[in-house]
Scaffold this motif. Structure first.
Motif, PDB file in Angstrom:
ATOM      1  N   VAL A 205       1.057  -1.096  -0.141  1.00 39.92           N
ATOM      2  CA  VAL A 205       0.378   0.178   0.017  1.00 39.92           C
ATOM      3  C   VAL A 205       1.033   1.279   0.153  1.00 39.92           C
ATOM      4  N   LYS A 206       0.618   2.127  -0.587  1.00 42.58           N
ATOM      5  CA  LYS A 206       1.445   3.120  -0.513  1.00 42.58           C
ATOM      6  C   LYS A 206       0.634   4.271  -0.371  1.00 42.58           C
ATOM      7  N   THR A 207       1.555   5.735   0.401  1.00 36.70           N
ATOM      8  CA  THR A 207       0.045   6.844   0.697  1.00 36.70           C
ATOM      9  C   THR A 207       1.500   7.698   0.639  1.00 36.70           C
ATOM     10  N   PRO A 208       0.793   9.118   0.871  1.00 36.76           N
ATOM     11  CA  PRO A 208       1.865  10.833   0.875  1.00 36.76           C
ATOM     12  C   PRO A 208       2.915  10.197   2.401  1.00 36.76           C
ATOM     13  N   ILE A 209       3.678  11.287   2.043  1.00 33.29           N
ATOM     14  CA  ILE A 209       4.202  10.989   3.691  1.00 33.29           C
ATOM     15  C   ILE A 209       3.745  11.415   4.892  1.00 33.29           C
ATOM     16  N   SER A 210       3.037  12.450   4.450  1.00 34.90           N
ATOM     17  CA  SER A 210       1.823  13.245   5.855  1.00 34.90           C
ATOM     18  C   SER A 210       0.619  12.288   4.964  1.00 34.90           C
ATOM     19  N   HIS A 211       0.081  11.419   6.243  1.00 35.79           N
ATOM     20  CA  HIS A 211      -1.091  11.038   5.402  1.00 35.79           C
ATOM     21  C   HIS A 211      -2.505  10.562   6.355  1.00 35.79           C
ATOM     22  N   ILE A 212      -3.780  10.091   5.861  1.00 30.99           N
ATOM     23  CA  ILE A 212      -4.439   9.239   6.553  1.00 30.99           C
ATOM     24  C   ILE A 212      -4.023   8.367   7.275  1.00 30.99           C
ATOM     25  N   ALA A 213      -4.144   8.045   8.277  1.00 31.02           N
ATOM     26  CA  ALA A 213      -3.407   6.611   8.840  1.00 31.02           C
ATOM     27  C   ALA A 213      -4.817   5.964   9.090  1.00 31.02           C
ATOM     28  N   ASP A 214      -5.591   6.574  10.088  1.00 30.58           N
ATOM     29  CA  ASP A 214      -7.265   5.411  10.382  1.00 30.58           C
ATOM     30  C   ASP A 214      -8.163   7.013  10.986  1.00 30.58           C
ATOM     31  N   TYR A 215      -9.705   6.717  11.163  1.00 28.58           N
ATOM     32  CA  TYR A 215     -10.442   7.560  11.233  1.00 28.58           C
ATOM     33  C   TYR A 215     -11.322   6.959  11.997  1.00 28.58           C
ATOM     34  N   SER A 216     -12.147   7.569  13.014  1.00 33.98           N
ATOM     35  CA  SER A 216     -13.754   6.890  13.447  1.00 33.98           C
ATOM     36  C   SER A 216     -14.735   7.965  13.852  1.00 33.98           C
ATOM     37  N   ILE A 217     -15.683   7.609  12.442  1.00 33.64           N
ATOM     38  CA  ILE A 217     -16.615   8.855  12.081  1.00 33.64           C
ATOM     39  C   ILE A 217     -17.965   8.333  12.424  1.00 33.64           C
ATOM     40  N   GLN A 218     -19.014   8.052  13.107  1.00 30.96           N
ATOM     41  CA  GLN A 218     -19.956   7.699  13.647  1.00 30.96           C
ATOM     42  C   GLN A 218     -21.040   8.544  14.458  1.00 30.96           C
ATOM     43  N   LEU A 219     -22.392   8.014  14.630  1.00 29.06           N
ATOM     44  CA  LEU A 219     -23.260   8.855  16.720  1.00 29.06           C
ATOM     45  C   LEU A 219     -22.569   8.699  17.069  1.00 29.06           C
ATOM     46  N   PRO A 220     -22.596   9.484  18.213  1.00 27.78           N
ATOM     47  CA  PRO A 220     -22.109   9.119  19.191  1.00 27.78           C
ATOM     48  C   PRO A 220     -23.044   9.040  19.922  1.00 27.78           C
ATOM     49  N   LYS A 221     -22.985   7.852  21.531  1.00 29.23           N
ATOM     50  CA  LYS A 221     -23.892   6.714  21.730  1.00 29.23           C
ATOM     51  C   LYS A 221     -25.546   8.031  22.262  1.00 29.23           C
ATOM     52  N   GLY A 222     -27.079   7.014  21.287  1.00 33.60           N
ATOM     53  CA  GLY A 222     -28.011   7.920  21.616  1.00 33.60           C
ATOM     54  C   GLY A 222     -28.033   8.934  21.415  1.00 33.60           C
ATOM     55  N   ASN A 223     -27.079   8.996  19.590  1.00 36.14           N
ATOM     56  CA  ASN A 223     -27.764  10.460  19.226  1.00 36.14           C
ATOM     57  C   ASN A 223     -27.843  10.213  18.075  1.00 36.14           C
ATOM     58  N   THR A 224     -28.747  11.060  17.288  1.00 37.35           N
ATOM     59  CA  THR A 224     -29.165  10.511  15.649  1.00 37.35           C
ATOM     60  C   THR A 224     -29.046  12.151  15.145  1.00 37.35           C
ATOM     61  N   LYS A 225     -28.689  13.252  16.012  1.00 34.83           N
ATOM     62  CA  LYS A 225     -28.558  14.271  15.341  1.00 34.83           C
ATOM     63  C   LYS A 225     -26.757  15.255  14.581  1.00 34.83           C
ATOM     64  N   THR A 226     -25.915  14.460  14.878  1.00 34.17           N
ATOM     65  CA  THR A 226     -25.085  15.165  15.263  1.00 34.17           C
ATOM     66  C   THR A 226     -23.376  13.832  14.761  1.00 34.17           C
ATOM     67  N   ILE A 227     -23.056  13.665  13.947  1.00 35.75           N
ATOM     68  CA  ILE A 227     -21.910  13.033  13.182  1.00 35.75           C
ATOM     69  C   ILE A 227     -20.755  13.803  14.212  1.00 35.75           C
ATOM     70  N   GLU A 228     -19.824  12.614  15.066  1.00 35.92           N
ATOM     71  CA  GLU A 228     -19.027  13.080  15.392  1.00 35.92           C
ATOM     72  C   GLU A 228     -17.399  11.910  15.364  1.00 35.92           C
ATOM     73  N   GLY A 229     -16.584  12.341  14.969  1.00 32.64           N
ATOM     74  CA  GLY A 229     -15.092  11.032  14.838  1.00 32.64           C
ATOM     75  C   GLY A 229     -14.050  11.941  14.885  1.00 32.64           C
ATOM     76  N   TRP A 230     -12.732  11.502  14.802  1.00 30.10           N
ATOM     77  CA  TRP A 230     -11.210  11.359  14.590  1.00 30.10           C
ATOM     78  C   TRP A 230     -10.726  11.549  13.739  1.00 30.10           C
ATOM     79  N   VAL A 231      -9.864  11.756  13.450  1.00 24.50           N
ATOM     80  CA  VAL A 231      -8.978  11.710  12.221  1.00 24.50           C
ATOM     81  C   VAL A 231      -7.744  11.729  12.199  1.00 24.50           C
ATOM     82  N   SER A 232      -7.079  10.740  12.529  1.00 22.27           N
ATOM     83  CA  SER A 232      -5.833  10.252  12.922  1.00 22.27           C
ATOM     84  C   SER A 232      -4.549  10.381  11.244  1.00 22.27           C
ATOM     85  N   VAL A 233      -3.418  11.924  11.540  1.00 24.27           N
ATOM     86  CA  VAL A 233      -2.593  11.981  10.371  1.00 24.27           C
ATOM     87  C   VAL A 233      -1.010  11.889  10.823  1.00 24.27           C
TER      88      VAL A 233
END
Length: 601
Positions: A205-233
């Motif tokens: 697998v090829k990536t740029p030197i500075s790259h997106i390695a991981d991420y988590s994107i979902q609804l928080p527990k019990g909430n259907t009106k907010t999408i939240e998460g994080w991106v690991s660079v």
């Protein structure tokens, strides 16, 4: 004005104390490699079968510094080199060795794999050697140099190899060892085939030197009106910009990296993923140097008393258990087409739920199931009597759990992380699994935790669920084989159930065996009629369990198991499948299908 308008559209939160990349708790595994440029290393690999591990140890059992991993060639007629990958046998990758080569059918030990490939060096890129799964222990060498190892047969792993690659021809050698050991997870005793080999795909697998390695994107527990998460660079710096957009929802948020992580939150109301409408959205992640695209669904999952609530609504899980056994040819599932065959059968059965037993199945299987609207139970192989007092065994189990959740945390279809199957009660076992539960909740507090408990209770008027592990989990799984391992089929419909816990229960295993095409009376073992009667009477039993939230009978298709030697009946197959390994449906298939189609809708 535009800035004010964007603030009104998107509400962004960046916490004052952001998580660092290390503090997320996840592995360093690249997320969503199908969104990356990559070189496939599948196909025929040269192999050497090495039961005495001569390619690794010398005659004093000391590790060699010039073993088979060096891939040495004769340079003069007098050179003594007692192996040659170029004239050896070959095996297909991905695939198991047991079904590809007759002499390796029962083999457990070391096989060396070697693959040549070409690479063009780009100073602006990083390269990762990524294995989707190798069973069970892998030691990986690139151009004769050891680059790392991995233990565990069902989760992916990778090595950053940028500085190890050469311009032009390169070779990778993998020492694969599937010997069962008491301290392993699973341990020496298991009721499925110990398929050895590089069983899933291999990629560079090829990536740029500075790259997106991981991420988590979902609804928080019990909430259907907010999408939240994080991106690991990786290899970025504080203040680097990260953009997250969901075009269909007309949402676009800018955030920045702090300590390797960019956190975000956006107000929106997505259409929720559910079996009848498995809706996913294109999510685009961008930095100045990198871009990743994924399809992600959003849903909530919770329990209320003895009910499971999907998106706030009570749902009954009409399921089936599935092993990663290929239809028709048997052996490990290696293709999307084989996944789809199994999933199509489950859909024909009337299922909205699948239990992927007894280990993490391939990412392809999970993603295809999500597209088809299946709710998923995903499990690690803490199976039967492993060494619960062994610290290394726990570390192994914890790592497999972490790798499973790391890979699949963005898959809305997975609602249940399972910690174990049929483990005997003891203080050591309770502590072991409770610690796994704590780890799972730290990694992901939005899903439900379960385990399949071994509550049989034959010969009683009432089965009482009182295993202390029931306190730790959100949903209690119960494996019960009334009419097969004990108790007559007639007794099953009268069997009563009670629980110490006010929690949902899934009958995670129930059923009996039959050889397709063998017919007789309904009290004649191994006939389709006997299996069908087991299902009829157990369905009657389950109709009377008021805290039953679903079931996943054992199992969709017959699968290979060395515990099953009975000639002319089993022939190394567990025959509890509703479908034969050749795709023929048994009578019990239609009994269960009628139950699913006519009840609990």
């Amino acid at each position: 004005m535009k800035l004010i308008k964007s603030i009104l559209i998107v509400f962004v939160i960046i916490l004052n104390t952001p998580l660092t990349a290390q503090e997320t708790g996840f592995s360093d595994l690249l997320q969503n490699i199908d969104s990356r440029e990559k070189i496939e290393l599948n196909g025929m690999w040269d192999i050497i079968v090495d039961p005495l591990e001569n390619g690794y140890y010398n005659h004093r059992l000391q590790v060699k510094d010039d073993g088979y991993f060096k891939n040495k060639k004769m340079e003069s007629p007098s050179d003594l080199i007692e192996y040659n990958f170029d004239t050896s046998s070959q095996l297909m990758v991905p695939g198991d060795w047991n079904t590809q080569m007759d002499k390796l059918y029962y083999y457990e030990g070391t096989v060396w794999y070697k693959k040549d490939f070409n690479y063009t060096i780009d100073s602006n890129e990083l390269a990762f050697l990524y294995f989707e799964a190798v069973n069970y222990e892998a030691i990986v060498y690139l151009n004769g140099e050891r680059i790392g190892s991995h233990v565990g047969g069902y989760t992916p792993f990778q090595f950053e190899v940028t500085d190890k690659l050469k311009e032009g021809n390169n070779f990778v050698v993998v020492k694969v060892d599937n010997k069962r050991k008491k301290e392993n997870v699973p341990t020496v005793n298991q009721d499925w085939w110990n398929y050895g080999g590089i069983t899933r795909s291999v990629h560079l697998v090829k990536t740029p030197i500075s790259h997106i390695a991981d991420y988590s994107i979902q609804l928080p527990k019990g909430n259907t009106k907010t999408i939240e998460g994080w991106v690991s660079v990786k290899n970025g710096k504080d203040g680097d910009a990260v953009n997250v957009s969901i075009p269909e929802l007309k949402k676009n948020v800018n955030t920045v990296v702090q300590n390797g992580i960019a956190k975000f939150s956006m107000k929106t109301k997505p259409v929720l993923w559910e079996p009848e409408n498995p809706k996913t959205y294109e999510v685009i992640l961008k930095t100045a140097t990198d871009k990743i695209t994924d399809q992600i669904g959003f849903r909530t999952i919770e329990t209320k008393g003895t009910k499971i609530l999907l998106n706030g609504k009570d749902i009954f899980l009409k399921g089936i258990s599935i092993h990663e056994e290929a239809p028709f040819k048997t052996g490990r599932v290696v293709s999307k087409e084989e996944c789809k065959i199994l999933l199509d059968w489950a859909k024909e059965l009337g299922c909205n739920f699948i239990r992927l037993a007894h280990y993490p199945h391939s990412e392809t299987m999970v993603r295809e199931a999500e597209k088809m609207g299946f709710i998923i139970w995903s499990e690690i192989p803490v199976y039967w009597t492993i060494q619960f007092e062994n610290k290394d065994t726990y570390a192994n189990a914890k790592n497999q759990l972490t790798e499973m959740i790391s890979r699949d945390k963005n898959r809305a279809a997975i609602v249940l992380w399972s910690m174990a199957n049929e483990t005997p009660e003891s203080e050591a076992r309770l502590s072991f699994i409770e610690n796994l539960v704590e780890q799972a909740r730290e990694l992901d507090n939005t899903r439900l935790i379960t385990a399949a408990l071994d509550t049989q209770g034959y010969g009683k008027d009432e089965n009482l669920i009182e295993d202390p592990l029931g306190k730790a989990v959100d949903v209690i799984g119960i494996n019960n084989y009334c009419g097969w391992y004990a108790g007559s089929t007639e007794s099953c419909s009268k069997l009563k159930w009670a629980s110490t816990y006010n929690k949902p229960m899934i009958m995670s295993e129930v059923g009996g065996g039959a050889l397709y095409g063998l017919h007789g009376e309904k009290n004649e073992r191994w006939t389709e009629e006997y299996q069908a009667e087991v299902y009829r009477t157990n369905i009657e039993m389950m109709r009377n369990i008021d805290f039953l939230a679903g079931l996943s009978p054992w199992i969709l298709m017959d699968f290979r198991s060395s515990r099953r030697p009975l000639k002319r009946i089993q022939d190394d197959f567990n025959r509890k499948g509703l479908i034969s390994e050749q795709g023929m449906k048994k009578q019990a298939f239609f009994i269960l299908r009628d139950y699913y189609l006519n009840e609990n809708n």
